[in-house]
Design a protein around this motif. Structure first.
Motif, mmCIF file in Angstrom:
data_model
loop_
_atom_site.group_PDB
_atom_site.id
_atom_site.type_symbol
_atom_site.label_atom_id
_atom_site.label_comp_id
_atom_site.label_asym_id
_atom_site.label_seq_id
_atom_site.Cartn_x
_atom_site.Cartn_y
_atom_site.Cartn_z
ATOM 1 N N ARG A 26 11.129 6.436 -6.828
ATOM 2 C CA ARG A 26 11.244 6.352 -5.289
ATOM 3 C C ARG A 26 10.199 7.927 -4.731
ATOM 4 N NH1 ARG A 26 11.083 1.417 -2.484
ATOM 5 N NH2 ARG A 26 11.833 -0.389 -3.780
ATOM 6 N N ALA A 29 7.009 8.736 -5.999
ATOM 7 C CA ALA A 29 5.421 7.848 -5.605
ATOM 8 C C ALA A 29 5.504 8.322 -4.224
ATOM 9 C CB ALA A 29 6.093 6.754 -5.443
ATOM 10 N N ALA A 30 6.806 8.567 -3.300
ATOM 11 C CA ALA A 30 6.483 9.441 -1.631
ATOM 12 C C ALA A 30 5.760 10.651 -1.694
ATOM 13 C CB ALA A 30 8.002 9.806 -1.735
ATOM 14 N N ASN A 33 2.210 10.362 -2.020
ATOM 15 C CA ASN A 33 1.443 9.074 -1.276
ATOM 16 C C ASN A 33 1.375 7.295 -1.737
ATOM 17 O OD1 ASN A 33 1.057 8.753 1.331
ATOM 18 N ND2 ASN A 33 -0.559 8.823 1.210
ATOM 19 N N ILE A 34 1.968 7.246 -2.488
ATOM 20 C CA ILE A 34 1.516 6.331 -3.269
ATOM 21 C C ILE A 34 2.830 5.130 -3.477
ATOM 22 C CG2 ILE A 34 -0.430 7.024 -5.025
ATOM 23 C CD1 ILE A 34 1.330 6.522 -7.378
ATOM 24 N N SER A 35 2.244 3.337 -3.312
ATOM 25 C CA SER A 35 3.062 2.523 -3.360
ATOM 26 C C SER A 35 4.258 2.925 -5.136
ATOM 27 C CB SER A 35 3.068 1.368 -3.187
ATOM 28 O OG SER A 35 2.182 1.148 -4.700
ATOM 29 N N PRO A 36 5.324 2.381 -4.346
ATOM 30 C CA PRO A 36 6.181 2.516 -6.104
ATOM 31 C C PRO A 36 6.071 1.696 -6.662
ATOM 32 C CG PRO A 36 7.650 2.521 -3.149
ATOM 33 C CD PRO A 36 6.092 2.110 -3.014
ATOM 34 N N GLY A 37 5.213 0.396 -5.982
ATOM 35 C CA GLY A 37 4.787 -0.574 -7.061
ATOM 36 C C GLY A 37 3.459 -0.014 -8.185
ATOM 37 N N ASN A 38 2.601 1.129 -7.362
ATOM 38 C CA ASN A 38 1.487 1.491 -8.135
ATOM 39 C C ASN A 38 1.653 2.404 -9.011
ATOM 40 O OD1 ASN A 38 -1.282 3.153 -8.571
ATOM 41 N ND2 ASN A 38 -1.369 3.426 -6.464
#
Length: 206
Positions: A26, A29-30, A33-38
């Motif tokens: 997480r 991802a942060a 600047n992408i989603s955790p799912g990505n």
């Protein structure tokens, strides 16, 4: 740059800066600047990222070692440049060595790879040392048990110098690499012939 490569690059940066145990997928991802799912599409867990980064470390070391092994007439300077390059690579992946025990315990694949590399590296180093003997850089009459223990000494220093620096000296990269590279090089000094010892003192001891 592909998303997968961006994730690996950012993870390496964050692991190095904040420590492996303090960074999750997480966080990575942060920062991107992408989603955790990505991120999880490419890597389900942070351990999967570490496996790739450890393999990258091994590959970079393979390149340096292969270059050293290809040298037909190895010199003292070749040995120094090899040592320097090794310490540069290790510093680039310093989080691995700062968290070595935890990583090996948590990721069996990395532990298995480390054990395998350790075995092959011993043979490679022994061959390099024999070449330095044949080329007249090392003394001819060095017993095998000394060369074998030399390899172990190198592993101990190489695997632990980053942790030692963080506790004892806290040197930045520009100072840490030459300082600790020379510490390792000093192991070779008693094995050099008299001419090479003089050269060593002139070039590397200031």
């Amino acid at each position: 740059m592909k998303t997968r490569d961006k994730i690996l690059q950012k993870a390496l940066q964050l692991f190095n800066e904040k420590g492996y145990n303090n960074i999750t997928t997480r966080h990575i991802a942060a920062e991107l600047n992408i989603s955790p799912g990505n991120l999880h599409y490419h890597f389900k867990h942070s351990e999967d990222i570490v496996k790739i980064l450890f393999s990258d470390l091994i590959l970079k070391m393979d390149e340096v070692l292969n270059g050293m092994k290809k040298e037909e007439n190895r010199t003292l300077e070749d040995l120094y440049q090899f040592t320097w390059s090794t310490y540069e690579i290790f510093y680039s992946f310093r989080f691995i060595f700062m968290n070595f025990v935890d990583i090996l315990k948590e990721i069996p694949e990395v532990e298995s790879q480390y054990e395998s590399v350790n075995f092959s590296r011993r043979e490679e180093f022994h061959m390099i040392f024999k070449g330095l003997q044949e080329g007249g850089v090392f003394k001819k009459n060095i017993p095998d048990f000394i060369l074998n223990s030399l390899t172990t000494q190198i592993f101990i220093i190489a695997d632990n110098w980053i942790t030692h620096n963080s506790l004892a000296y806290k040197l930045e990269k520009e100072e840490a690499i030459p300082f600790y590279a020379l510490i390792q090089m000093n192991l070779f000094y008693p094995l050099l012939n008299e001419e090479q010892q003089k050269l060593y003192e002139e070039k590397y001891i200031r």
